[in-house]
Design a protein around this motif. Sequence first.
Motif, short mmCIF file in Angstrom:
data_model
loop_
_atom_site.label_atom_id
_atom_site.label_comp_id
_atom_site.label_asym_id
_atom_site.label_seq_id
_atom_site.Cartn_x
_atom_site.Cartn_y
_atom_site.Cartn_z
N LYS A 183 -5.78 -5.42 0.63
CA LYS A 183 -5.54 -4.08 1.14
C LYS A 183 -4.04 -3.88 1.31
O LYS A 183 -3.34 -4.80 1.77
N LYS A 227 -15.29 -8.25 11.24
CA LYS A 227 -14.29 -7.20 11.33
C LYS A 227 -12.99 -7.69 11.96
O LYS A 227 -13.01 -8.36 13.00
N ARG A 255 -4.47 1.85 0.83
CA ARG A 255 -5.06 2.70 1.90
C ARG A 255 -3.88 3.23 2.67
O ARG A 255 -3.45 2.72 3.69
N ARG A 311 -4.58 -6.51 7.86
CA ARG A 311 -4.01 -7.22 9.02
C ARG A 311 -3.80 -8.71 8.78
O ARG A 311 -3.24 -9.39 9.63
C1 PEP Z 1 -12.18 -2.50 6.14
O1 PEP Z 1 -12.15 -2.46 4.91
O2 PEP Z 1 -13.24 -2.34 6.80
C2 PEP Z 1 -10.91 -2.70 6.88
C3 PEP Z 1 -10.88 -3.15 8.11
O3 PEP Z 1 -9.85 -2.32 6.14
P1 PEP Z 1 -8.28 -2.57 6.34
O4 PEP Z 1 -8.06 -4.05 6.29
O5 PEP Z 1 -7.71 -1.84 5.16
O6 PEP Z 1 -7.89 -1.93 7.64
#
Ligand code: PEP
Length: 451
Positions: free
Chosen positions: A294, A118, A325, A272
């Motif tokens: 993303k 994460k 998103r 990020r």
């Molecule tokens: C995710 O998909 O769990 C995530 C952290 O997404 P994002 O990079 O869009 O914040």
Amino acid sequence: MAITEPTWAPSSWRGLLAGQQPEWPDAAALAAVRERLQALPPLVFAGEARALLAGLGEVCEGRAFLLQAGECVESFRDVSAPGIREKLKVLLQMSAVLTYGAMLPVVKVGRIAGQFAKPRTESTEIVDGVELPSFRGHVVHSDEPTPEARVPDPERLVQGYYQAASTLNLLRAFTKGGFADLTLVHTWNREFVAGSPAGQRYEALADGIERALRFMQAIGIDLLNERTLHEVDVWTSHEGLLLEYEEPLTRKDSLTGQWYDCSAHMLWIGERTRDLDGAHVEFFSGVRNPVGVKVGPHATPEEVVALAERLNPGRVRGRLSLIARMGAERVREALPPLLRAVREAEVPVVWVCDPMHANLVRTPSGTKTRHFDTIMAELQGFFAAHREVGTWPGGVHIEFTGEDVTECLGGSEAVLEEQLDHRYETLCDPRLNGRQSLDLAFRVAELMRAA
Ligand code: PEP
Ligand code: CO
């Protein structure tokens, strides 16, 4: 004209800024792990990644739809057969509903068998009044709330590989061994509709699937022996965050001589870590898997076009998915300029809606949650934006689990705020439970029929 050798290599990212990497305490231990990973067999084959690429190429053309769904972060504690089976069951149920809703093939991609790491906005978090390094996934460290447990341990990269291997093995067995039978999936959906407070709303769709199956039988298709009714492809994906893991699993395909990241069929770059000049974009520019990026509400059209050009210079259909998103409140205004800019640049992409990650809220007592209605509102906005611009709403990307958890609010059998702590089990973001996921699929099917 001189033919120049391509200069990309799996290690090309080193020396560039790599965001969100753990601070591995022991460089020699990390190097040893890298060597061990390099010596292990690939988890997926290049040919499989190419088959997914072809499927996504169809999505790109508006002839198919993408369902990408699974855990926010997989746990090393939870690699049980029932857990994987329940996730697959819900994924297949959603897919059957969407296939019928859109009358199009649905490309199924799990956030599974490798979704272990994460990115975190804050580098520290407070647990029971103690400040600790933020939890970055079991492939990095333990989630135990002590400073010692949060020290990154490279041995966990190897453990992640083996956990991905056993998950993938079971997934392949389930999807090719009869569990994916369409009539079985339809029976599960029937049970869901019968037991759902919003059942009547979905009755017509479930009836339609039933009639289609009976029609096939009537014209002589043998429902018991027709292979396409019993076997499905479910592809794997995860955020390609830890480059120390992705690099040693990147292999040169013996057929084409091209590089593939063989840790999963599809990889995506997170919100990020998508810097144009950063390590992640450099790394994924060189592998031939389908990749995703993303795209959050602050992305500019120029930035998104530059990413698309960089990651898909060959303009290959299915190579690049842009996973928007934006947040329910922003999507209607933020998305159309991006859709137009990418279309004008003539880079083919699959546009996907992630209605989860920009709609997080905290309850007054501090629990992280998402509301089903807000998630649906972003999806509606996504479809409306595509209708306005005339582009194809290619797919959805969601976080769910097959279990009966209470992490997101609402749904047809509503989870209420005071119920959140009954089964709040996620290690990171709140996930839709099985019921809420199916509610979402039926609602998206309605949106698609209206599109
Ligand atoms: C995710 O998909 O769990 C995530 C952290 O997404 P994002 O990079 O869009 O914040
Ligand atoms: Co998440």
